[in-house]
Design an enzyme around this catalytic site. Structure first.
Site, PDB file in Angstrom:
ATOM      1  N   SER A   1      12.104  13.551 -34.367  1.00 14.47           N
ATOM      2  CA  SER A   1      13.500  13.842 -34.640  1.00 14.47           C
ATOM      3  C   SER A   1      14.214  12.605 -35.204  1.00 14.47           C
ATOM      4  CB  SER A   1      14.186  14.366 -33.373  1.00 14.47           C
ATOM      5  OG  SER A   1      15.448  14.923 -33.671  1.00 14.47           O
TER       6      SER A   1
ATOM      7  N   HIS B   1      11.522  22.672 -32.565  1.00 18.86           N
ATOM      8  CA  HIS B   1      11.712  21.259 -32.887  1.00 18.86           C
ATOM      9  C   HIS B   1      10.778  20.379 -32.058  1.00 18.86           C
ATOM     10  CE1 HIS B   1      13.756  17.836 -34.507  1.00 18.86           C
ATOM     11  NE2 HIS B   1      14.450  17.540 -33.419  1.00 18.86           N
TER      12      HIS B   1
ATOM     13  N   ASP C   1       8.743  16.284 -36.984  1.00 19.71           N
ATOM     14  CA  ASP C   1       9.935  17.068 -37.287  1.00 19.71           C
ATOM     15  C   ASP C   1      11.177  16.176 -37.376  1.00 19.71           C
ATOM     16  OD1 ASP C   1      10.662  19.709 -38.007  1.00 19.71           O
ATOM     17  OD2 ASP C   1      11.790  19.916 -36.158  1.00 19.71           O
TER      18      ASP C   1
END
Length: 229
Positions: A68, A159, A91
Protein backbone atom coordinates in the site's frame (compact mmCIF):
# COMPACT_ATOMS: atom_id res chain seq x y z
CA UNK A 1 9.91 4.93 13.79
CA UNK A 2 11.74 1.79 14.85
CA UNK A 3 13.67 -0.89 13.03
CA UNK A 4 13.49 -4.59 13.90
CA UNK A 5 16.34 -6.73 12.59
CA UNK A 6 16.09 -10.50 12.39
CA UNK A 7 18.26 -13.18 10.86
CA UNK A 8 16.82 -15.64 8.39
CA UNK A 9 18.17 -18.46 6.27
CA UNK A 10 16.37 -20.33 3.52
CA UNK A 11 17.15 -22.39 0.46
CA UNK A 12 18.39 -19.30 -1.33
CA UNK A 13 20.96 -18.39 1.30
CA UNK A 14 21.43 -16.33 4.42
CA UNK A 15 19.62 -13.02 4.73
CA UNK A 16 19.25 -10.16 7.15
CA UNK A 17 15.67 -8.89 7.35
CA UNK A 18 14.78 -5.42 8.60
CA UNK A 19 11.14 -4.63 9.35
CA UNK A 20 10.23 -0.94 9.42
CA UNK A 21 7.50 0.05 11.88
CA UNK A 22 6.12 3.45 10.88
CA UNK A 23 2.71 2.91 12.48
CA UNK A 24 3.09 6.22 14.32
CA UNK A 25 2.71 8.03 11.01
CA UNK A 26 0.69 5.51 9.03
CA UNK A 27 -2.54 5.95 10.99
CA UNK A 28 -2.75 9.72 10.72
CA UNK A 29 -5.51 11.11 8.46
CA UNK A 30 -4.81 9.65 5.03
CA UNK A 31 -3.53 12.85 3.44
CA UNK A 32 -1.05 13.27 6.30
CA UNK A 33 0.02 9.61 6.06
CA UNK A 34 0.66 10.19 2.35
CA UNK A 35 2.89 13.15 3.22
CA UNK A 36 4.70 11.06 5.85
CA UNK A 37 5.72 8.46 3.27
CA UNK A 38 8.42 10.72 1.84
CA UNK A 39 10.02 11.14 5.26
CA UNK A 40 9.96 7.40 5.94
CA UNK A 41 11.46 6.69 2.52
CA UNK A 42 14.28 9.15 3.17
CA UNK A 43 15.05 7.60 6.57
CA UNK A 44 15.14 4.10 5.09
CA UNK A 45 17.52 5.31 2.39
CA UNK A 46 19.83 6.75 5.04
CA UNK A 47 19.80 3.46 6.95
CA UNK A 48 20.73 1.55 3.80
CA UNK A 49 23.57 4.00 3.14
CA UNK A 50 24.88 3.38 6.66
CA UNK A 51 24.80 -0.38 6.07
CA UNK A 52 26.57 0.16 2.77
CA UNK A 53 29.30 2.29 4.33
CA UNK A 54 29.86 0.20 7.46
CA UNK A 55 29.50 -3.31 6.09
CA UNK A 56 30.27 -2.86 2.37
CA UNK A 57 26.81 -4.18 1.56
CA UNK A 58 26.21 -3.56 -2.12
CA UNK A 59 23.07 -1.65 -3.04
CA UNK A 60 22.43 -4.34 -5.63
CA UNK A 61 21.94 -6.84 -2.79
CA UNK A 62 19.20 -4.78 -1.12
CA UNK A 63 15.59 -5.85 -1.68
CA UNK A 64 12.71 -3.68 -0.45
CA UNK A 65 9.13 -4.92 -0.10
CA UNK A 66 6.20 -2.68 0.81
CA UNK A 67 2.41 -2.82 0.88
CA UNK A 68 0.00 0.00 0.00
CA UNK A 69 1.63 3.29 1.09
CA UNK A 70 4.65 1.18 2.00
CA UNK A 71 5.17 0.39 -1.67
CA UNK A 72 5.55 4.08 -2.46
CA UNK A 73 7.86 4.43 0.55
CA UNK A 74 10.09 1.80 -1.06
CA UNK A 75 10.03 3.85 -4.25
CA UNK A 76 11.05 7.03 -2.41
CA UNK A 77 13.90 5.13 -0.75
CA UNK A 78 14.97 3.59 -4.03
CA UNK A 79 15.24 6.88 -5.89
CA UNK A 80 17.86 7.93 -3.32
CA UNK A 81 19.90 4.71 -3.65
CA UNK A 82 21.89 4.23 -6.88
CA UNK A 83 21.73 0.69 -8.19
CA UNK A 84 19.24 -0.66 -5.64
CA UNK A 85 18.65 -4.30 -6.45
CA UNK A 86 14.90 -4.85 -6.28
CA UNK A 87 11.58 -3.49 -5.05
CA UNK A 88 8.34 -5.43 -4.81
CA UNK A 89 5.23 -3.28 -4.47
CA UNK A 90 2.26 -5.11 -2.94
CA UNK A 91 -0.88 -3.38 -4.23
CA UNK A 92 0.58 0.15 -4.05
CA UNK A 93 -1.91 2.67 -2.70
CA UNK A 94 -4.11 4.24 -5.36
CA UNK A 95 -5.66 7.40 -3.84
CA UNK A 96 -3.35 10.40 -4.53
CA UNK A 97 -1.04 8.15 -6.61
CA UNK A 98 -3.13 6.98 -9.57
CA UNK A 99 -2.14 8.55 -12.91
CA UNK A 100 0.30 11.05 -11.47
CA UNK A 101 3.87 11.85 -12.48
CA UNK A 102 6.23 8.95 -11.86
CA UNK A 103 8.27 11.11 -9.48
CA UNK A 104 5.33 11.05 -7.06
CA UNK A 105 4.87 7.27 -6.90
CA UNK A 106 6.76 4.01 -7.15
CA UNK A 107 8.03 3.39 -10.69
CA UNK A 108 10.39 1.18 -12.66
CA UNK A 109 13.37 3.53 -12.22
CA UNK A 110 13.44 3.19 -8.42
CA UNK A 111 15.47 -0.05 -8.53
CA UNK A 112 17.17 -2.30 -11.06
CA UNK A 113 14.05 -4.49 -10.93
CA UNK A 114 10.60 -3.38 -9.80
CA UNK A 115 7.71 -5.84 -9.72
CA UNK A 116 4.16 -4.97 -8.69
CA UNK A 117 1.22 -7.12 -7.56
CA UNK A 118 -2.16 -5.45 -8.19
CA UNK A 119 -5.10 -6.86 -6.24
CA UNK A 120 -7.53 -4.01 -5.56
CA UNK A 121 -7.41 -1.69 -8.54
CA UNK A 122 -10.95 -0.37 -8.10
CA UNK A 123 -10.68 0.89 -4.53
CA UNK A 124 -7.53 1.08 -2.40
CA UNK A 125 -4.84 0.00 -4.88
CA UNK A 126 -3.33 1.50 -8.00
CA UNK A 127 -4.45 -0.06 -11.28
CA UNK A 128 -1.98 1.34 -13.79
CA UNK A 129 1.17 -0.57 -14.67
CA UNK A 130 4.08 1.15 -12.91
CA UNK A 131 6.85 -1.46 -12.66
CA UNK A 132 9.12 -3.45 -14.92
CA UNK A 133 6.68 -6.30 -14.32
CA UNK A 134 3.06 -5.81 -13.23
CA UNK A 135 0.99 -8.78 -12.06
CA UNK A 136 -2.81 -8.75 -12.08
CA UNK A 137 -4.01 -11.88 -10.23
CA UNK A 138 -7.67 -12.61 -11.02
CA UNK A 139 -7.76 -9.44 -13.10
CA UNK A 140 -6.25 -7.20 -10.41
CA UNK A 141 -9.51 -5.47 -9.46
CA UNK A 142 -11.22 -7.71 -6.89
CA UNK A 143 -9.97 -10.96 -5.41
CA UNK A 144 -12.01 -14.15 -5.03
CA UNK A 145 -14.01 -14.46 -1.80
CA UNK A 146 -13.67 -10.69 -1.20
CA UNK A 147 -17.16 -9.66 -2.29
CA UNK A 148 -17.57 -7.78 0.98
CA UNK A 149 -15.10 -5.21 -0.37
CA UNK A 150 -17.96 -3.74 -2.37
CA UNK A 151 -20.37 -3.64 0.55
CA UNK A 152 -18.29 -2.41 3.47
CA UNK A 153 -15.62 0.25 2.79
CA UNK A 154 -13.93 -0.58 6.10
CA UNK A 155 -12.92 -3.97 4.74
CA UNK A 156 -9.85 -4.14 2.50
CA UNK A 157 -9.81 -7.85 1.76
CA UNK A 158 -8.63 -7.51 -1.84
CA UNK A 159 -6.06 -4.87 -0.91
CA UNK A 160 -4.50 -7.04 1.78
CA UNK A 161 -4.58 -10.20 -0.35
CA UNK A 162 -1.39 -9.09 -2.14
CA UNK A 163 0.53 -9.65 1.10
CA UNK A 164 -0.67 -13.24 1.37
CA UNK A 165 0.12 -13.99 -2.25
CA UNK A 166 3.66 -12.74 -1.74
CA UNK A 167 4.24 -14.62 1.51
CA UNK A 168 3.00 -17.83 -0.06
CA UNK A 169 5.20 -17.31 -3.13
CA UNK A 170 8.32 -17.69 -0.97
CA UNK A 171 7.46 -21.36 -0.50
CA UNK A 172 9.63 -23.35 -2.95
CA UNK A 173 6.64 -25.50 -3.94
CA UNK A 174 4.48 -22.48 -4.84
CA UNK A 175 4.61 -21.26 -8.44
CA UNK A 176 2.24 -18.48 -9.47
CA UNK A 177 2.64 -18.97 -13.21
CA UNK A 178 1.55 -15.76 -14.95
CA UNK A 179 0.77 -15.18 -18.61
CA UNK A 180 1.55 -12.10 -20.71
CA UNK A 181 -1.65 -10.18 -21.28
CA UNK A 182 -2.45 -6.63 -22.41
CA UNK A 183 -5.80 -5.99 -20.76
CA UNK A 184 -8.23 -7.30 -18.17
CA UNK A 185 -10.79 -7.80 -20.92
CA UNK A 186 -8.41 -10.13 -22.74
CA UNK A 187 -7.86 -12.02 -19.50
CA UNK A 188 -11.60 -12.35 -18.83
CA UNK A 189 -12.11 -13.51 -22.43
CA UNK A 190 -9.59 -16.29 -21.81
CA UNK A 191 -7.18 -14.91 -24.39
CA UNK A 192 -4.20 -14.99 -22.01
CA UNK A 193 -3.37 -18.63 -21.45
CA UNK A 194 -0.14 -19.03 -23.44
CA UNK A 195 3.39 -17.91 -22.66
CA UNK A 196 4.00 -16.26 -26.02
CA UNK A 197 7.09 -14.08 -25.52
CA UNK A 198 7.57 -15.56 -22.04
CA UNK A 199 5.72 -16.28 -18.81
CA UNK A 200 6.52 -14.92 -15.36
CA UNK A 201 6.20 -16.02 -11.73
CA UNK A 202 4.32 -13.65 -9.48
CA UNK A 203 5.87 -12.87 -6.12
CA UNK A 204 9.24 -13.71 -4.66
CA UNK A 205 10.33 -15.74 -7.70
CA UNK A 206 9.62 -12.98 -10.24
CA UNK A 207 12.57 -12.51 -12.59
CA UNK A 208 14.14 -9.85 -14.77
CA UNK A 209 14.08 -11.91 -17.96
CA UNK A 210 10.59 -10.89 -19.08
CA UNK A 211 8.88 -7.53 -18.57
CA UNK A 212 5.35 -6.27 -19.14
CA UNK A 213 1.90 -7.02 -17.73
CA UNK A 214 0.94 -10.51 -16.62
CA UNK A 215 -2.34 -12.08 -15.55
CA UNK A 216 -3.15 -15.27 -13.66
CA UNK A 217 -5.80 -17.05 -11.66
CA UNK A 218 -5.38 -18.12 -8.04
CA UNK A 219 -7.35 -20.41 -5.76
CA UNK A 220 -10.27 -18.79 -3.95
CA UNK A 221 -9.10 -19.73 -0.47
CA UNK A 222 -5.81 -20.45 1.28
CA UNK A 223 -3.62 -21.95 0.05
CA UNK A 224 -4.08 -19.55 -2.85
CA UNK A 225 -1.25 -21.18 -4.73
CA UNK A 226 -1.35 -24.78 -5.85
CA UNK A 227 0.48 -26.96 -8.33
CA UNK A 228 -2.66 -26.99 -10.43
CA UNK A 229 -2.86 -23.18 -10.82
Amino acid sequence: MSFHITYHADAKGEMNIIVVDWSGGAFDPYDQAVANTRVVGAVIAELVKVLHNLTNTEYSNIYLVGHSLGAHICGYAGERLPGLGRITGLDPAGPFFQYVDSAVRIDSTDADFVDIIHTDGSRYGISEAVGDVDFYPNGGVHQPACLSDHLDPSIACSHVRAIYYFIESINPSCHYKSFPCKTKDDFVSDKCNACGSGCQEMGYKAHRNTSGTFYLKTRWHYPYCSKNV
